[in-house]
Design a protein around this motif. Sequence first.
Motif, PDB file in Angstrom:
ATOM      1  N   VAL A 191       0.772  -1.114  -0.080  1.00 26.20           N
ATOM      2  CA  VAL A 191       0.060   0.001   0.077  1.00 26.20           C
ATOM      3  C   VAL A 191       0.890   1.264  -0.061  1.00 26.20           C
ATOM      4  N   SER A 192       0.637   2.278  -0.721  1.00 34.48           N
ATOM      5  CA  SER A 192       1.385   3.273  -0.762  1.00 34.48           C
ATOM      6  C   SER A 192       0.754   4.684  -0.216  1.00 34.48           C
ATOM      7  N   ILE A 193       1.016   5.185   0.856  1.00 34.18           N
ATOM      8  CA  ILE A 193       0.565   6.115   1.748  1.00 34.18           C
ATOM      9  C   ILE A 193       1.566   7.088   1.767  1.00 34.18           C
ATOM     10  N   PRO A 194       1.498   8.256   1.119  1.00 33.86           N
ATOM     11  CA  PRO A 194       2.659   9.282   1.279  1.00 33.86           C
ATOM     12  C   PRO A 194       2.822   9.841   2.658  1.00 33.86           C
ATOM     13  N   ARG A 195       3.942  10.288   3.266  1.00 33.91           N
ATOM     14  CA  ARG A 195       4.029  10.615   4.448  1.00 33.91           C
ATOM     15  C   ARG A 195       3.258  11.791   4.728  1.00 33.91           C
ATOM     16  N   GLN A 196       3.138  12.816   3.426  1.00 38.35           N
ATOM     17  CA  GLN A 196       2.469  13.765   3.973  1.00 38.35           C
ATOM     18  C   GLN A 196       0.824  13.372   4.211  1.00 38.35           C
ATOM     19  N   THR A 197       0.363  12.290   3.630  1.00 32.35           N
ATOM     20  CA  THR A 197      -1.053  11.869   4.218  1.00 32.35           C
ATOM     21  C   THR A 197      -0.967  11.426   5.663  1.00 32.35           C
ATOM     22  N   LEU A 198       0.123  10.547   6.002  1.00 32.26           N
ATOM     23  CA  LEU A 198       0.293  10.123   7.290  1.00 32.26           C
ATOM     24  C   LEU A 198       0.428  11.434   8.395  1.00 32.26           C
ATOM     25  N   ALA A 199       1.164  12.450   8.019  1.00 37.83           N
ATOM     26  CA  ALA A 199       1.014  13.761   8.693  1.00 37.83           C
ATOM     27  C   ALA A 199      -0.154  14.256   9.099  1.00 37.83           C
ATOM     28  N   ASN A 200      -1.000  14.410   7.872  1.00 38.89           N
ATOM     29  CA  ASN A 200      -2.364  14.679   8.002  1.00 38.89           C
ATOM     30  C   ASN A 200      -3.139  14.203   8.741  1.00 38.89           C
ATOM     31  N   TRP A 201      -2.874  12.635   8.797  1.00 40.15           N
ATOM     32  CA  TRP A 201      -3.909  11.981   9.780  1.00 40.15           C
ATOM     33  C   TRP A 201      -3.646  12.475  11.225  1.00 40.15           C
ATOM     34  N   ILE A 202      -2.114  12.268  11.630  1.00 39.66           N
ATOM     35  CA  ILE A 202      -1.553  12.673  12.924  1.00 39.66           C
ATOM     36  C   ILE A 202      -2.150  13.776  13.352  1.00 39.66           C
ATOM     37  N   LEU A 203      -1.868  14.881  12.603  1.00 42.03           N
ATOM     38  CA  LEU A 203      -2.240  16.354  13.164  1.00 42.03           C
ATOM     39  C   LEU A 203      -3.812  16.427  13.379  1.00 42.03           C
ATOM     40  N   TYR A 204      -4.634  15.655  12.375  1.00 43.85           N
ATOM     41  CA  TYR A 204      -6.060  15.569  12.438  1.00 43.85           C
ATOM     42  C   TYR A 204      -6.514  14.943  13.841  1.00 43.85           C
ATOM     43  N   GLY A 205      -5.873  13.765  14.036  1.00 43.60           N
ATOM     44  CA  GLY A 205      -6.252  13.108  15.428  1.00 43.60           C
ATOM     45  C   GLY A 205      -5.816  13.731  16.445  1.00 43.60           C
ATOM     46  N   ALA A 206      -4.725  14.430  16.632  1.00 43.38           N
ATOM     47  CA  ALA A 206      -4.482  15.116  17.638  1.00 43.38           C
ATOM     48  C   ALA A 206      -5.011  16.292  18.120  1.00 43.38           C
ATOM     49  N   GLU A 207      -5.271  17.016  16.980  1.00 39.06           N
ATOM     50  CA  GLU A 207      -5.844  18.643  17.377  1.00 39.06           C
ATOM     51  C   GLU A 207      -7.551  18.264  17.451  1.00 39.06           C
ATOM     52  N   THR A 208      -8.078  17.263  16.726  1.00 32.33           N
ATOM     53  CA  THR A 208      -9.665  17.122  16.683  1.00 32.33           C
ATOM     54  C   THR A 208     -10.207  16.132  18.191  1.00 32.33           C
ATOM     55  N   TRP A 209      -9.237  15.236  18.217  1.00 31.90           N
ATOM     56  CA  TRP A 209      -9.532  14.371  19.331  1.00 31.90           C
ATOM     57  C   TRP A 209      -8.836  14.039  20.664  1.00 31.90           C
ATOM     58  N   LEU A 210      -7.497  14.161  20.317  1.00 31.77           N
ATOM     59  CA  LEU A 210      -6.602  13.835  21.704  1.00 31.77           C
ATOM     60  C   LEU A 210      -6.726  15.008  22.468  1.00 31.77           C
ATOM     61  N   ARG A 211      -6.826  16.130  21.828  1.00 31.70           N
ATOM     62  CA  ARG A 211      -6.768  17.547  22.524  1.00 31.70           C
ATOM     63  C   ARG A 211      -7.719  17.522  23.612  1.00 31.70           C
ATOM     64  N   LEU A 212      -8.912  17.132  23.360  1.00 34.17           N
ATOM     65  CA  LEU A 212      -9.988  16.826  24.433  1.00 34.17           C
ATOM     66  C   LEU A 212      -9.441  16.214  25.660  1.00 34.17           C
ATOM     67  N   ILE A 213      -8.782  14.996  25.503  1.00 33.83           N
ATOM     68  CA  ILE A 213      -8.148  14.281  26.542  1.00 33.83           C
ATOM     69  C   ILE A 213      -7.164  14.915  27.314  1.00 33.83           C
ATOM     70  N   PHE A 214      -6.158  15.754  26.522  1.00 32.39           N
ATOM     71  CA  PHE A 214      -5.147  16.377  27.001  1.00 32.39           C
ATOM     72  C   PHE A 214      -5.604  17.578  27.899  1.00 32.39           C
ATOM     73  N   ASN A 215      -6.820  18.207  27.448  1.00 34.26           N
ATOM     74  CA  ASN A 215      -7.203  19.383  28.156  1.00 34.26           C
ATOM     75  C   ASN A 215      -7.746  18.808  29.526  1.00 34.26           C
ATOM     76  N   GLU A 216      -8.398  17.424  29.717  1.00 29.83           N
ATOM     77  CA  GLU A 216      -8.944  16.904  30.820  1.00 29.83           C
ATOM     78  C   GLU A 216      -7.570  16.695  31.823  1.00 29.83           C
ATOM     79  N   MET A 217      -6.636  15.884  31.422  1.00 26.39           N
ATOM     80  CA  MET A 217      -5.611  15.542  31.883  1.00 26.39           C
ATOM     81  C   MET A 217      -4.996  16.650  32.566  1.00 26.39           C
ATOM     82  N   HIS A 218      -4.863  17.753  31.790  1.00 28.74           N
ATOM     83  CA  HIS A 218      -4.213  19.125  32.313  1.00 28.74           C
ATOM     84  C   HIS A 218      -5.084  19.928  33.462  1.00 28.74           C
TER      85      HIS A 218
END
Length: 525
Positions: free
Chosen positions: A211-238
């Motif tokens: 499967v060919s997934i460019p690193r730019q696409t992987l980066a987009n996945w990571i940024l979206y997942g962190a900012e959209t979903w994981l930040r919610l958990i981060f704020n609660e932990m803070h």
Amino acid sequence: METTAQTSKDKIEYYKAHNEKLEMEKEALEAKLKWYEEQFRLSQQRRFGSSSEQMHPDQLSLFNEAEVTADETVEEPTVETITYKRKKQRGQRERMLENLPKETIEYRLSEEEQVCSCCSGALHEMSTEVRKELKIIPAQVKVVEHVRHVYSCRHCERHEIETPIVTAEMPAPVFPGSLASPSAIAYSMSQKYVESMPLYRQEKHLERFGVSIPRQTLANWILYGAETWLRLIFNEMHEQLLTRDILHADETTLQVLSEPDRPATSTSYMWLYRTGKEDTPIVLYDYRKTRAGKHPSRFLEDFQGYLHVDGYAGYHKVSDVTLVGCWAHARRKFTDALKALPESAGTSAVKAKEGLAFCNQLFAIERELKEVSLKERYEIRLERSQPVLEAFSAWLREQTPRVLPKSALGLAIKYCRNQWDKLEAFLQDGRLEIDNNRGERSIKPFVIGRKNWLFSNTQKGAESSAIIYSIVETAKENGLNPFHYLKYLFEELPNMDTTDKTKLDQLLPWSQTIPEECRVPNKSK
């Protein structure tokens, strides 16, 4: 005659003054030379020497190990003792494997083969032989099609004006309009932030799965997942972090290439904040452009209590806290002073060893207090550690005028004197630690990862990295498998009311409601 005598006297005074000036310049140059020599020896030690500050008694010379360790009074082991030890080792293997899932493959003779080769009689099963091995299942890539069926009523289609349509429920996507699944984002994040694998290597790794997934696409996945979903958990932990009364803090450098109004070579910082030994593990990272004290002051704005830190003055900006110094840093200063001294150094080496001995005394007491109660630790510290501190403080005052201020030994003494209020603060509470090693250990995963991916491209990427590191490191310290935990979050968060704090609290790494499959199997002791 008087004029000649006066001229001679003036010349003598001139040469005396000039000689004194040269002597002072000579002393300054010699001090500077000694400082450069110290720095050279210290850099050589850091580059080629052992990184440990301790000399273990078992670290013997390769050539005289046999002579030194030989002891004629020690009895030779018997067959029974050797057998016992071997059985013990097999028991350890059993305990090591007991929490892993098991797959059993049985090998039997067919009915036709269960015939005695001697008398042609029927064979019966006498015993079994068991061989155990570890089976590793590598990552797999496959396409999952989510097919949602839509239903309608044929009777209403034929006779009614409106036709009710019913659609089967389907989980919301973690990243709408993308191929990313919860497991795909979780896998890419854990590979980068747990296993320190850069995205370009992940790209090549996935290509070997077809499967060919460019690193730019992987980066987009990571940024979206962190900012959209994981930040919610981060704020609660803070929020949870600020309710504690004992924290650790540390910081390390980071290079971010594309930041507004800053050159690519600028140095940025990743700050770390975490809970203490006696509390639920919470590990948070915070990216900032500078090392200014305003950053920990803002991050810990509502925190009150004890804050374990190193000697950095920026932490003085944090209000309503008691700073607790790090004796590991103090001891390291004297260790460096010893390493920086030449072999010919006499008095200085003795003084450096004396300072190091005071530090080692305090650490020796702490090692004895590991298993005692918090109240006992507090009381024993006052009884045994406080006298050591008082003697060390007097020794520091005595040595200050006797050493060169800019020498390694002078800097070690100066550090301890400047940090003294913070260094003796650990006496105030039995929960406090003698050093900030807990904070340093928690920032180490980021430092190791940085060696692999070197820098962040953008400020947004650095901020996302801080969020992800916070989630995975807190998960690890709470006994969770980072990949399975991230996958669980990406499955749950898109399908719940994220404004409900009660539900968010159930997703925090220390929550008892986290599924068992997210937890690392218990290690057998």
